[in-house]
Motif scaffolding. Structure first.
Motif, PDB file in Angstrom:
ATOM      1  N   MET A  74      14.117 -42.244  32.609  1.00 55.53           N
ATOM      2  CA  MET A  74      13.421 -41.028  32.168  1.00 55.53           C
ATOM      3  C   MET A  74      12.045 -41.370  31.586  1.00 55.53           C
ATOM      4  O   MET A  74      11.855 -42.413  30.984  1.00 55.53           O
ATOM      5  N   TYR A  75      11.094 -40.429  31.847  1.00 57.44           N
ATOM      6  CA  TYR A  75       9.754 -40.635  31.297  1.00 57.44           C
ATOM      7  C   TYR A  75       9.644 -39.989  29.922  1.00 57.44           C
ATOM      8  O   TYR A  75      10.093 -38.863  29.724  1.00 57.44           O
ATOM      9  N   LEU A  76       9.036 -40.726  29.011  1.00 58.95           N
ATOM     10  CA  LEU A  76       8.735 -40.174  27.687  1.00 58.95           C
ATOM     11  C   LEU A  76       7.228 -40.287  27.469  1.00 58.95           C
ATOM     12  O   LEU A  76       6.665 -41.385  27.562  1.00 58.95           O
ATOM     13  N   TYR A  77       6.599 -39.138  27.243  1.00 59.32           N
ATOM     14  CA  TYR A  77       5.162 -39.133  26.939  1.00 59.32           C
ATOM     15  C   TYR A  77       4.973 -39.090  25.431  1.00 59.32           C
ATOM     16  O   TYR A  77       5.669 -38.341  24.734  1.00 59.32           O
ATOM     17  N   ILE A  78       3.998 -39.857  24.961  1.00 54.13           N
ATOM     18  CA  ILE A  78       3.716 -39.879  23.525  1.00 54.13           C
ATOM     19  C   ILE A  78       2.234 -39.587  23.314  1.00 54.13           C
ATOM     20  O   ILE A  78       1.376 -40.213  23.949  1.00 54.13           O
ATOM     21  N   GLY A  79       1.942 -38.624  22.470  1.00 50.77           N
ATOM     22  CA  GLY A  79       0.550 -38.284  22.158  1.00 50.77           C
ATOM     23  C   GLY A  79       0.292 -38.495  20.674  1.00 50.77           C
ATOM     24  O   GLY A  79       1.163 -38.227  19.846  1.00 50.77           O
ATOM     25  N   ILE A  80      -0.897 -39.002  20.352  1.00 53.33           N
ATOM     26  CA  ILE A  80      -1.243 -39.290  18.948  1.00 53.33           C
ATOM     27  C   ILE A  80      -2.688 -38.848  18.702  1.00 53.33           C
ATOM     28  O   ILE A  80      -3.558 -39.093  19.533  1.00 53.33           O
ATOM     29  N   ASP A  81      -2.933 -38.238  17.538  1.00 57.19           N
ATOM     30  CA  ASP A  81      -4.319 -37.880  17.211  1.00 57.19           C
ATOM     31  C   ASP A  81      -4.511 -37.718  15.714  1.00 57.19           C
ATOM     32  O   ASP A  81      -3.555 -37.540  14.964  1.00 57.19           O
ATOM     33  N   ASP A  82      -5.795 -37.821  15.327  1.00 59.03           N
ATOM     34  CA  ASP A  82      -6.259 -37.567  13.958  1.00 59.03           C
ATOM     35  C   ASP A  82      -5.715 -38.579  12.952  1.00 59.03           C
ATOM     36  O   ASP A  82      -5.196 -38.204  11.896  1.00 59.03           O
ATOM     37  N   THR A  83      -5.865 -39.842  13.252  1.00 63.92           N
ATOM     38  CA  THR A  83      -5.362 -40.886  12.356  1.00 63.92           C
ATOM     39  C   THR A  83      -6.481 -41.561  11.579  1.00 63.92           C
ATOM     40  O   THR A  83      -6.228 -42.283  10.633  1.00 63.92           O
ATOM     41  N   ASP A  84      -7.736 -41.356  12.040  1.00 64.56           N
ATOM     42  CA  ASP A  84      -8.815 -42.144  11.432  1.00 64.56           C
ATOM     43  C   ASP A  84      -9.716 -41.292  10.547  1.00 64.56           C
ATOM     44  O   ASP A  84      -9.569 -40.076  10.472  1.00 64.56           O
ATOM     45  N   SER A  85     -10.665 -41.960   9.888  1.00 65.83           N
ATOM     46  CA  SER A  85     -11.643 -41.243   9.057  1.00 65.83           C
ATOM     47  C   SER A  85     -12.998 -41.866   9.329  1.00 65.83           C
ATOM     48  O   SER A  85     -13.102 -42.877  10.022  1.00 65.83           O
ATOM     49  N   LYS A  86     -14.039 -41.260   8.750  1.00 68.60           N
ATOM     50  CA  LYS A  86     -15.399 -41.798   8.950  1.00 68.60           C
ATOM     51  C   LYS A  86     -15.506 -43.212   8.376  1.00 68.60           C
ATOM     52  O   LYS A  86     -16.353 -44.002   8.783  1.00 68.60           O
ATOM     53  N   ASP A  87     -14.643 -43.533   7.400  1.00 67.92           N
ATOM     54  CA  ASP A  87     -14.740 -44.842   6.745  1.00 67.92           C
ATOM     55  C   ASP A  87     -13.977 -45.937   7.469  1.00 67.92           C
ATOM     56  O   ASP A  87     -14.067 -47.110   7.096  1.00 67.92           O
TER      57      ASP A  87
END
Ligand code: ATP
Length: 417
Positions: free
Chosen positions: A1-14
């Motif tokens: 089976m395929y599992l898709y993983i999405g990730i976002d908004d983990t970083d900052s300007k620093d």
């Protein structure tokens, strides 16, 4: 089976970078025997999204799991790493992670295109995730789920690749040690299979970020082979911790929507719009070149901002009546920021001169309201009409684009057309 993983908004300007967190997670998954299928994806979303840190990028990748029983372990690995590595103490960092087992349906693709072309709310993403049975995890406000889900569903009819190298953590924030000459050499050897990595006219290398993030440099290209070949030529004087290749929607024009009329244009969206230049362009304080584009329904100011450098000289050559397709997005100030334009028709422009005398000499003004006189033969004209002389246009029909140093991530360079 395929599992898709999405990730976002983990970083900052620093600091930090979602691509880096994604690479660390992929290494960890590999360690536990879970291999990624194909390349991880770096998907650029609406460039005018309010809460973006820099380039509004979100990440996704796909695993082929032998059994459903492994899903729990994968989730645990991913969520632990996101929690550990994200810049959670920054108010503006609100990570989101999405897990999805299923087909990439047309509906999911249109959700992604909507996030690339419009502005949506966290609740819209939640509602859609619930509808398609995607599981989401929110850290703090969890705004990242908007992009995480979009990165999973983004269509891949057109795609490019970016190879990112990462620095040793002790070098974060320090000057990057890249041999600039080798970057130009790489460009000479691999262009146009790699592109937008240098801006030769401005002696600028475009592979180096100017933030304290973990990336040492990024090379853009048409294929994984091209960017790998290019990496062999680029020399650096600091250790590379690791590198990763991402499949991306960068430089595909996926953010642009064809507008039927100027009156339809909406702020914070990106368009291809047709119109006619209203007046001669003018230069505003700060060196920005502006002209008004009009059609039967309305008008909009178009800007070639100062960072677009020599592109402004082209914009200055436009004249009233020129017919254009303008490609660009409407930002904060309600101005259409030009990424490129196509001149469809060039208007005739004229300058006026005093009338010619019978003797062939051009006449002089005889004073205000007194007509003209010929200084050679003395003839006077009470009411002479000025001659309209056509001026040769110093620009041709066709496409013109901003230089690589000013290119938006999603904007397609002409070399790719
Ligand atoms: P970097 O490029 O350094 O990874 P970034 O510029 O991608 O940073 P993020 O930290 O990912 O910025 O923040 C962008 C936030 O905006 C994310 O939470 C994302 O889900 C959200 N977002 C992205 N596109 C849209 C959109 N079209 N409408 C509303 N929110 C959006």
């Amino acid at each position: 089976m395929y599992l898709y993983i999405g990730i976002d908004d983990t970083d900052s300007k620093d600091g930090m970078c979602t691509t880096y967190i994604c690479s660390v997670i992929i290494d960890e998954l590999k360690y536990f025997g879970f291999e990624v299928i194909g390349y991880p994806r770096l998907i650029r979303l609406n460039p005018f999204a309010r809460f973006k840190t820099r380039g509004n990028g979100a990440l996704s990748f796909k695993l082929n799991l032998e059994s459903k029983n492994y899903v729990k372990k994968v989730k645990e690995i991913v969520l632990k790493k996101v929690e550990k590595l994200s810049e959670l103490e920054d108010d503006r960092t609100n990570p989101g992670v999405v897990f999805y087992c299923g087909e990439i349906t047309e509906e999911l693709k249109s959700y992604s295109l909507n996030v690339i072309r419009n502005i949506i709310k966290i609740e819209d993403a939640e509602r859609f995730a619930d509808k398609i049975g995607a599981e989401y995890y929110k850290f703090k406000k969890g705004r990242g789920i908007i992009g995480a889900l979009a990165a999973i569903g983004c269509p891949d009819d057109d795609k490019t690749y970016e190879l990112l190298t990462y620095r040793l953590p002790e070098n974060y924030g320090k000057n990057r040690k890249i041999d600039y000459e080798s970057v130009f050499e790489m460009n000479r050897a691999t262009y146009p299979e790699t592109f937008d990595n240098v801006d030769a006219d401005n002696s600028y290398i475009a592979i180096e970020p100017h933030t304290p993030c973990p990336i040492l440099y990024g090379i853009r290209g048409e294929s994984p082979e091209a960017v790998k070949e290019a990496k062999k030529i680029v020399k650096v004087c600091e250790q590379i911790e690791k590198y990763a290749i991402f499949e991306t929607n960068q430089h595909t024009d996926m953010h642009l929507v064809k507008a039927d009329k100027i009156n339809d244009l909406v702020q914070f969206k990106c368009y291809i719009v047709e119109g006619e230049v209203k007046d001669f362009p003018y230069t505003r304080e700060g060196g920005h070149v502006i002209f008004i584009l009009k059609d039967d329904t309305g008008e909009i100011p178009c800007a070639a901002y100062e960072p677009t450098k020599e592109f402004r000289d082209i914009a200055r050559k436009l004249a009233p009546g020129d017919k254009l397709h303008v490609y660009g997005g409407i930002g904060e100030k309600g101005t259409l920021n030009i990424e490129k334009f196509e001149i469809l028709e060039l208007a005739k422009i004229y300058k006026t001169k005093n009338p010619l005398c019978e003797c062939g000499k051009r006449m002089k003004s005889a004073g205000s309201g007194k007509g003209y006189k010929c200084v050679k033969c003395g003839v006077k004209l009470r009411e002479g009409i000025k001659d309209a002389i056509e001026i040769k246009r110093d620009i041709e029909k066709g496409f013109y684009e901003v230089p690589p140093s000013a290119r938006r991530h999603l904007s397609k360079p002409l070399i790719r057309s």
